[in-house]
Motif scaffolding. Structure first.
Motif, PDB file in Angstrom:
ATOM      1  N   TYR A  95      -5.089   3.367   9.428  1.00  0.00           N
ATOM      2  CA  TYR A  95      -6.398   2.787   9.099  1.00  0.00           C
ATOM      3  C   TYR A  95      -6.284   1.671   8.067  1.00  0.00           C
ATOM      4  O   TYR A  95      -7.285   1.304   7.440  1.00  0.00           O
ATOM      5  CB  TYR A  95      -7.328   3.897   8.569  1.00  0.00           C
ATOM      6  N   ILE A  96      -5.112   1.107   7.893  1.00  0.00           N
ATOM      7  CA  ILE A  96      -4.882   0.105   6.848  1.00  0.00           C
ATOM      8  C   ILE A  96      -5.822  -1.099   6.945  1.00  0.00           C
ATOM      9  O   ILE A  96      -6.371  -1.542   5.923  1.00  0.00           O
ATOM     10  CB  ILE A  96      -3.399  -0.326   6.842  1.00  0.00           C
ATOM     11  N   PHE A 108       3.691  -1.720   3.864  1.00  0.00           N
ATOM     12  CA  PHE A 108       3.487  -0.287   3.671  1.00  0.00           C
ATOM     13  C   PHE A 108       4.774   0.335   3.145  1.00  0.00           C
ATOM     14  O   PHE A 108       5.855   0.117   3.693  1.00  0.00           O
ATOM     15  CB  PHE A 108       3.089   0.365   5.003  1.00  0.00           C
ATOM     16  N   LEU A 136      -2.219  -7.664   9.542  1.00  0.00           N
ATOM     17  CA  LEU A 136      -3.493  -6.984   9.721  1.00  0.00           C
ATOM     18  C   LEU A 136      -4.454  -7.755  10.617  1.00  0.00           C
ATOM     19  O   LEU A 136      -5.299  -7.141  11.296  1.00  0.00           O
ATOM     20  CB  LEU A 136      -4.129  -6.705   8.359  1.00  0.00           C
ATOM     21  N   HIS A 194      -1.821  -1.174  -3.857  1.00  0.00           N
ATOM     22  CA  HIS A 194      -3.019  -0.422  -3.496  1.00  0.00           C
ATOM     23  C   HIS A 194      -2.604   1.031  -3.273  1.00  0.00           C
ATOM     24  O   HIS A 194      -2.010   1.363  -2.241  1.00  0.00           O
ATOM     25  CB  HIS A 194      -3.659  -0.995  -2.232  1.00  0.00           C
ATOM     26  N   CYS A 235       0.838  -1.193   0.000  1.00  0.00           N
ATOM     27  CA  CYS A 235       0.000   0.000   0.000  1.00  0.00           C
ATOM     28  C   CYS A 235       0.877   1.248   0.000  1.00  0.00           C
ATOM     29  O   CYS A 235       1.936   1.298   0.649  1.00  0.00           O
ATOM     30  CB  CYS A 235      -0.975   0.018   1.174  1.00  0.00           C
ATOM     31  N   ARG A 256      -2.103   5.553   7.199  1.00  0.00           N
ATOM     32  CA  ARG A 256      -1.355   4.368   7.648  1.00  0.00           C
ATOM     33  C   ARG A 256      -1.929   3.763   8.919  1.00  0.00           C
ATOM     34  O   ARG A 256      -1.668   2.601   9.220  1.00  0.00           O
ATOM     35  CB  ARG A 256       0.113   4.744   7.830  1.00  0.00           C
TER      36      ARG A 256
END
Length: 518
Positions: A330-331, A343, A411, A246, A217, A328
């Motif tokens: 709220y990934i 990230f 996550l 993403h 991301c 970052r």
């Protein structure tokens, strides 16, 4: 020690030991009064004999020059310009002697240096008569040094401020690039947009949720910088077709970002472009940062500055309250179907295959990051206010810091630990900026405290945007980070590191040629 003869009288028989400098006082009392500074030596006084050690003529001259230079500064400060001119002239004469000796490569003799030493000695004594003594000289020189330090500090602050402004300014070429991409997008006919429509196919959507692929991301409003991150990652990947990127940007850059990534190939990688305005759940009632951004005092602090001149300009940079910068945290909510992601900041260049990151066991931690505590500078006390009881009572000031920019995220563990909720807790308590002043790293240190696994430093090499980095570290590094103000796309970027970034820019592309040709 023998007594001095009357002025103009013959010198005494050789004394048992060399006389001290005060010996000259009675003989030089006949020097002209202040205002007439002709260099005169009373007849019969052998200044050379009194002042010169025949075995170190060069050292004698050097010492005299050093002392004369100090008196010269004070004479100018006292507006005693005639005497200052005499000193400057004699300094030049003595330096010419030293230069001649150095050129011919054999020492000065007593005969050729006697006149210069005698004249300089008289001037130095005259300076003492004018009360240019050591104590006065030291006081005046200290004042002058303090003045120079104050000027140097002021210039340094100006340099920081101008550098900050340069770092925040969007280069003309990048602005041109975004506009050209937008124009190109809307000028294209329908058949040319089919590649865009393909992003809605079932196969494409499945890849965005496939946890067997490697997901990255990037949150950025800089099209070219994001392109370099993607291009460098895919170029150095063993299997670029297994990579999914993403990208989240803002409303302004959404169309040009889509235009660029949809019309260029990146090794078969899958690329998703979203704009943060579409995340309607990310509003002021949920995100403390957005709530604070609407607060008048916060806007004054970050956008207008405040009356506290002690707050450096970098602490007022609005980018630190940009939601792109805070996404970052709220990934897991941005990508609810994913279990693991890497990230990447938009100011990095990838040099190695990153697939091994996805097989690292984080040992129950939420994040993998490279620690930065090899120096005191990067420990918690540097970023957080430990005079505040909330910080002092919960954290170790010597705890090791780590870096955002290349981070492996579990996550599933993040959701279980509710790291976003922890982030909200600390962000709400920093509404008055008393826990920390700027950036996303301080709240990151608090939110992920005890939940970070240290990675091999080779995964993430920092400093290319503000300091000199060991070439061996750069050569072995997987991800190079241009953290700091001197970004590679700016004129103030460090030239020796720009090539590492430039080689992943498609400067041969027609749109880039139009904007970067000058």
């Amino acid at each position: 020690m023998g007594h001095a003869p009357p002025c103009g009288g013959p010198p005494p028989s050789p004394p048992p030991s060399p006389p001290s400098f005060p010996f000259l006082a009675p003989c030089l009392s006949s020097l002209p009064a202040r205002g007439n500074y002709a260099i005169t030596i009373p007849q019969g006084l052998n200044v050379t004999d009194e002042m010169l050690n025949p075995n170190s003529i060069t050292r004698q001259l050097v010492d005299q020059i050093s002392l004369a230079k100090a008196h010269l500064v004070i004479a100018k400060e006292s507006n005693n310009l005639q005497f200052a001119g005499d000193l400057a002239s004699q300094i030049q004469n003595s330096q010419a002697l030293l230069s001649a000796a150095a050129t011919r490569q054999y020492p000065l003799t007593t005969e050729e240096s006697e006149t210069s030493i005698r004249n300089m000695a008289a001037l130095i004594y005259q300076a003492q008569q004018l009360r240019y003594d050591a104590a006065t000289s030291l006081v005046k020189m200290k004042v002058q040094v303090q003045s120079l330090e104050d000027k140097s500090k002021a210039e340094a602050e100006k340099s920081i401020n101008f550098g900050q402004i340069a770092a925040e300014e969007l280069p003309k070429a990048l602005h041109c690039f975004g506009i050209r991409l937008t124009m190109d997008w809307f000028e294209r006919q329908s058949p040319d947009r089919r590649i865009i429509k393909d992003t809605t196919t079932a196969r494409y959507l499945d890849k965005l949720r496939d946890n067997n692929l490697h997901h990255f991301c990037i949150f950025s409003d800089n099209i070219l910088a994001a392109s370099v991150v993607v291009n460098s990652t895919t170029t150095n990947a063993d299997h670029p077709n297994r990579l999914v990127f993403h990208l989240v940007t803002d409303e302004v850059n959404y169309i040009p970002m889509r235009a660029w990534f949809s019309t260029n190939s990146f090794g078969g990688a899958t690329i998703e472009i979203q704009k943060m305005e579409d995340f309607t759940w990310l509003n002021a009632s949920y995100a403390p940062v957005l709530k604070q951004l609407q607060d008048a005092s916060t806007q004054s602090f970050y956008f207008s500055g405040n009356k506290d001149s002690r707050t450096p300009i970098k602490f007022r940079n609005p980018k630190y309250l940009s939601m792109l910068n805070h996404l970052r945290f709220y990934i897991p909510e941005l990508f609810p179907a994913l279990r693991k992601i890497v990230f990447l900041d938009d100011d990095v260049v990838v040099q190695k295959d990153l697939s091994a990151l996805f097989s690292i066991d984080l040992d129950g931690n939420v994040m993998g990051a490279v620690e930065t505590c090899t120096e005191t500078f990067h420990r918690f006390h540097k970023y957080l206010n430990f005079s505040h009881p909330l910080i002092r009572g919960h954290f170790d000031p010597d705890a090791c810091g780590w870096a955002f920019g290349m981070n492996v995220m579990d996550l599933s563990e993040w959701r279980r630990r509710n790291v976003t909720g922890i982030y909200h807790y600390w962000q709400e308590r920093n509404a008055d900026h008393t826990l920390w002043k700027l950036g996303t790293l301080p709240p990151g240190l608090l939110s992920f405290y005890g939940l970070v696994r240290s990675l091999d430093p080779k995964w993430h090499i920092l400093g290319l945007g503000y300091t000199n980095v060991d070439p061996s570290l750069i050569s072995d590094g997987a991800v190079l980070h241009y953290n700091g103000n001197m970004k590679p796309w700016l004129k103030i970027g460090m030239d020796k590191y720009k090539g590492l970034w430039d080689k992943y820019v498609h400067y041969s592309h027609p749109l880039l040629q139009q904007c970067f040709s000058h």
